[in-house]
Motif scaffolding. Structure first.
Motif: not given
Ligand code: ATP
Ligand code: MG
Length: 501
Positions: A86-113
């Motif tokens: 989007h034209q307006e940036l939508n990143l969350i300032p206090h999260l890291t680069v990595m956290e922003n990139i994977f926000l809401g779709r984090e990888y987990t170990y199998g189904k362990s959470g």
């Protein structure tokens, strides 16, 4: 299956009181880049938000990979392989680069959470490398420049492995090096069959990257042309419905007395020994690469940086600036490059935003005078041709370019003696650019001293009486209008010292 990756037909959309899109169409093939062009407020971002499921369409059909999409939501869009930067940036300032990139779709170990940080860090690095960004994945996004944040948005979209990618003004805040890296990625995505929709006001770019160009005007579909078979004049005519002859209408203004004098200004780690002057009626351009210290210099003059050394004079009198109010009362105004962070309160109306730095003008004995406030807003709206339903419209719902005009309008209303413009035409369409240049001319004629920071060399060359060039926090070049050339400026911007004055 249809030959198209994406087809949008008959799309219409109204917001309360305004029809923003009517009967608009757009289509896209695999491996193709379609540029979407049009003036500020033409409806480009709205069309893309409809594609992304952020806004619901009132009418029209969307077909993705041959399948009619009755309903679009952000989730459905993502599952159909659509990613939007989007034209307006939508990143969350206090999260890291990595956290922003994977926000809401984090990888987990199998189904362990349990979150698999190692894998996310590795993938983040891979995407950053592809974009030639050297950044630690653990850096908080709030510490990054606007350009770097934009690159993170791009990395995030790439990591979603979409095959329909929308880029809404991706390069507005990027350095040339970042743009080159982005264009390389675009080329490789094309080879992989990804279809892209690309929005930009920079003509040169459009001709460089696009295969076809679709033009909107006032929410209507104007047409689609093959890039190889069109030229700038035809496009401008399609966009604005008329020809624009003189792109940089610099007026001849007689200079007056010296208005601004800066001597030996230094900010720790950012600026060293900056000295220059600007006369009444003079437009001084400030060129340089991203990170050269131009924005820091503007901020230092406006009380937003801690000045270690140096002296600022306005109309010959030494002034002390430690906070913005000092600068404002000395007659200095700053139009910032980053309108979302510093320029505007997006949740307030146009009228309220314009009043903010002008409270003494719109109040009397500490009481707000709604009539005066409205008059100030109306004046800005008509002077700058701001496309809005009126002073009451919430700024966040204006198109990007019109938001920029509101920022300019609120500072003009302070009637400054010295106006500092940091990238004043970023994201602004070709017609509105000309309006901004005309306003600069008028202000110069009224005796305002203008300092214009710009990364667009044609603009610097076209509008400045004198050009300062910065590199690594210093002034490395100074040229008169007659002397200045693209080559001389680039030489000084990359560190070569060449004082032609
Ligand atoms: N949520 C909303 N509420 C009311 N009006 C809106 C809203 N979103 C957009 N608009 C209006 O729709 C019109 C089109 O806006 P849009 O953002 O699509 O323009 P744009 O073509 O992307 O312009 P720019 O080049 O300036 O980014 C504008 O007049 C804008 O004010
Ligand atoms: Mg837009």
């Amino acid at each position: 299956m249809s030959a198209f990756l994406l087809e949008m037909k008959g799309i219409s959309k109204s917001f309360p009181g305004v029809k923003v899109l009517s009967d608009v169409q757009l289509n896209l093939k695999g491996g193709e880049l379609v540029a979407l062009m049009g003036e500020n407020g033409a409806g480009k971002s709205t069309l893309m938000k409809i594609l992304g499921g952020i806004y619901e369409r009132d009418a029209g059909t969307i077909v993705v990979k041959g399948e009619v999409q009755e309903k679009m939501t952000p989730d459905i869009a993502a599952s159909r392989g659509i990613a939007i930067i989007h034209q307006e940036l939508n990143l969350i300032p206090h999260l890291t680069v990595m956290e922003n990139i994977f926000l809401g779709r984090e990888y987990t170990y199998g189904k362990s959470g349990f979150v698999n940080w190692g894998r996310m860090r590795k993938e983040t690095k891979r995407w950053l490398d592809q974009l030639a960004i050297s950044l630690d994945p653990d850096t908080p996004v709030g510490e990054l420049s606007v350009g770097q944040q934009q690159m993170i948005e791009i990395a995030k979209a790439l990591s979603m492995q979409a095959d329909i990618l929308v880029l809404d003004e991706p390069t507005a805040a990027l350095t040339n090096r970042e743009i080159d890296a982005l264009f390389e990625v675009i080329a490789s995505l094309k080879e992989k069959g990804v279809g892209m929709i690309y929005i930009s006001h920079r003509m040169e770019e459009i001709f460089q990257v696009s295969d076809r160009i679709t033009v909107l005007r006032d929410g209507q579909y104007v047409g689609t042309v093959e890039t190889a078979h069109t030229d700038m004049d035809e496009l401008v005519k399609m966009m604005v419905g008329r020809e624009i002859t003189d792109r940089f209408p610099k007026a001849d203004v007689k200079w007056g007395e010296e208005r601004l004098r800066v001597e030996h200004l230094s900010v720790k780690g950012k600026l060293s020994d900056i000295s220059f002057t600007v006369k009444s009626g003079e437009i001084v351009g400030v060129a340089g690469l991203m990170g050269a210290g131009r924005t820091e210099m503007a901020k230092a003059l406006f009380g937003l940086e801690k000045v270690r050394e140096g002296q600022i004079y306005v109309d010959g009198k030494p002034i002390r600036v430690t906070k913005p109010i000092d600068a404002i009362s000395a007659g200095i105004a700053l139009v910032t490059e980053d309108r979302k962070e510093e320029g505007l309160v997006l949740s307030l109306s146009v009228r309220e935003n314009i009043s903010l730095p002008n409270l003494e003008k719109v109040s009397s004995l500490g009481v707000m005078q709604p009539g005066k406030e409205q008059a100030l807003a109306d004046d800005a709206i008509s002077r700058l041709f701001i496309k809005t339903a009126g002073g009451e419209q919430i700024v966040g719902s204006l198109s990007g370019g019109n938001q920029q005009k509101v920022v300019i309008g609120k500072w003009l209303a302070t009637r400054p003696k010295i106006l500092i413009l940091d990238e004043p035409t970023r994201g602004v369409d070709i017609g509105a650019k000309k309006e901004i240049y005309d306003i600069m001319n008028r202000l110069a004629q009224e005796g305002v001293a203008i300092l214009m920071i710009s990364s667009e060399l044609p603009e610097v060359l076209g509008m400045s009486d004198r050009v300062l060039v910065m590199h690594e926090g210093r002034i490395t070049g100074e040229f008169t209008r007659e002397e200045a050339t693209q080559e001389l400026i680039m030489y000084a911007a990359t560190g070569g010292t060449s004082h032609a004055v």
